[in-house]
Scaffold this motif. Structure first.
Motif, PDB file in Angstrom:
ATOM      1  N   VAL A   1     -14.238  19.330  18.223  1.00 36.03           N
ATOM      2  CA  VAL A   1     -13.664  18.881  19.493  1.00 36.03           C
ATOM      3  C   VAL A   1     -12.290  18.285  19.217  1.00 36.03           C
ATOM      4  O   VAL A   1     -12.132  17.478  18.293  1.00 36.03           O
ATOM      5  N   ASP A   2     -11.290  18.672  20.026  1.00 37.17           N
ATOM      6  CA  ASP A   2      -9.917  18.210  19.798  1.00 37.17           C
ATOM      7  C   ASP A   2      -9.558  16.957  20.583  1.00 37.17           C
ATOM      8  O   ASP A   2      -8.698  16.188  20.163  1.00 37.17           O
ATOM      9  N   GLY A   3     -10.181  16.743  21.725  1.00 37.09           N
ATOM     10  CA  GLY A   3      -9.821  15.605  22.563  1.00 37.09           C
ATOM     11  C   GLY A   3     -11.018  15.098  23.339  1.00 37.09           C
ATOM     12  O   GLY A   3     -12.071  15.734  23.380  1.00 37.09           O
TER      13      GLY A   3
ATOM     14  N   MET B   1     -26.551  18.717  19.276  1.00 39.69           N
ATOM     15  CA  MET B   1     -27.043  17.550  18.558  1.00 39.69           C
ATOM     16  C   MET B   1     -25.894  16.714  18.015  1.00 39.69           C
ATOM     17  O   MET B   1     -24.904  17.246  17.518  1.00 39.69           O
ATOM     18  N   ASN B   2     -26.078  15.384  18.098  1.00 44.60           N
ATOM     19  CA  ASN B   2     -25.113  14.430  17.558  1.00 44.60           C
ATOM     20  C   ASN B   2     -25.889  13.296  16.909  1.00 44.60           C
ATOM     21  O   ASN B   2     -26.542  12.504  17.593  1.00 44.60           O
ATOM     22  N   ALA B   3     -25.876  13.263  15.580  1.00 38.85           N
ATOM     23  CA  ALA B   3     -26.542  12.205  14.818  1.00 38.85           C
ATOM     24  C   ALA B   3     -28.019  12.093  15.171  1.00 38.85           C
ATOM     25  O   ALA B   3     -28.540  10.991  15.370  1.00 38.85           O
TER      26      ALA B   3
ATOM     27  N   ASP C   1     -14.464  12.417  17.544  1.00 46.29           N
ATOM     28  CA  ASP C   1     -15.059  11.978  16.284  1.00 46.29           C
ATOM     29  C   ASP C   1     -16.560  12.275  16.200  1.00 46.29           C
ATOM     30  O   ASP C   1     -17.217  11.923  15.222  1.00 46.29           O
ATOM     31  N   ALA C   2     -17.112  12.932  17.209  1.00 43.57           N
ATOM     32  CA  ALA C   2     -18.547  13.217  17.205  1.00 43.57           C
ATOM     33  C   ALA C   2     -18.868  14.337  16.220  1.00 43.57           C
ATOM     34  O   ALA C   2     -18.139  15.318  16.118  1.00 43.57           O
ATOM     35  N   GLU C   3     -19.958  14.181  15.475  1.00 40.89           N
ATOM     36  CA  GLU C   3     -20.431  15.203  14.544  1.00 40.89           C
ATOM     37  C   GLU C   3     -21.402  16.112  15.302  1.00 40.89           C
ATOM     38  O   GLU C   3     -22.613  15.874  15.303  1.00 40.89           O
TER      39      GLU C   3
END
Length: 289
Positions: A65-67, A93-95, A236-238
């Protein structure tokens, strides 16, 4: 500022003043506003869902993701080929937690060329093998181009299918009459497939020439609907997209309540990484990080 409202000022009377009352003003160089803060898109929308064990998923892709704000991910034919139909197994999924998304199955129409190989004539019927790039593709149509300027032929599309013992058989997907009375019109003949999912990689195109010389296919092209995911995330999300779980049921997210609002916002496009093949794990084994 795409969210700014139109303002009205009491300056209409100035147009009656003589030109001598005005001074020339010149705009300076364009610079960024240091005080600019982008407006939060759908501020009430949650960006974290419930935890989920992804060990039953066979594939995943990293999402970049850029923004900030609303994001959109287009799902290509290669992703949809590994999903359920409809794609109930898609999970963002995120963390370790699900990220709610909105699925637009109408999506956009995409197409790609297919490899064809001409075969020997049989009973004055022209035959071509058409190779699909992978199993599981769901296609909305298949089109063919023919070089000859004038003809009328019966076209049949056949799928090679294998049973549980591996024996190969044939399934007729459709048969159509194609006539061309003018030079190059129509340029292509489109065979509707209505989202048919192919479980093999080989199709057979058969053209009955009757008492006429054989005609020649110069190109075949497949068309499908690329579904799209809409979601809200930070740079900043994984993020990972998991899929390929035949037992997964359709998720239910609150984001569907604001479906109309979400689809009216211009999103940012995300980048999907290469597909990672995962070995679905039993419940007692640790999940893929």
């Amino acid at each position: 500022n795409t969210h700014a409202e139109t303002h009205r000022y009491d300056v209409a009377g100035l147009i009656r003043l003589p030109k001598a009352a005005f001074s020339q003003a010149n705009a300076g160089a364009l610079v960024a506003n240091p005080d600019f803060r982008p407006k939060d898109t759908l501020p009430g929308l949650l960006t974290t869902g419930s935890p989920l064990d992804t060990r039953g998923c066979a594939y995943r892709r990293k999402i970049s993701v850029d923004g900030p704000g609303l994001q959109r991910a287009e799902l290509g034919a290669d992703i949809l080929a590994h999903c359920n139909q409809p794609p109930s197994d898609l999970r963002l999924m995120n963390a370790g937690n699900q990220l709610p998304y909105l699925l637009d199955q109408t999506g956009v129409e995409r197409s790609f060329d297919l490899t064809i190989a001409e075969q020997p004539l049989e009973n004055n019927k022209s035959r071509w093998f058409i190779e699909l790039p992978q199993r599981g593709l769901a296609l909305s149509s298949l089109s063919v181009s023919v070089e000859e300027p004038l003809f009328s032929r019966r076209i049949t599309l056949i799928e090679e299918v294998a049973d549980e013992r591996g024996d190969v058989g044939h399934r007729v997907l459709g048969s159509w009459q194609w006539s061309r009375a003018q030079d190059g019109i129509p340029e292509r003949f489109i065979m509707p497939l209505n989202g048919h999912r192919f479980h093999s990689v080989r199709l057979i195109l058969e053209i009955d020439n009757a008492d006429n010389p054989a005609i020649h296919v110069s190109q075949t092209r497949a068309t499908y609907r690329a579904a799209r995911l809409f979601f809200k995330a930070a740079p900043d999300a994984e993020l990972y997209l998991y899929y390929g779980n035949a037992r997964a049921s359709q998720p239910s997210y609150d984001m569907n309540v604001v479906r109309k609002e979400v689809l009216s916002i211009v999103p940012s496009e995300v980048r999907l990484g290469e597909e990672e093949s995962l070995n679905p794990r039993p419940w007692w084994q640790p999940p893929v990080p």
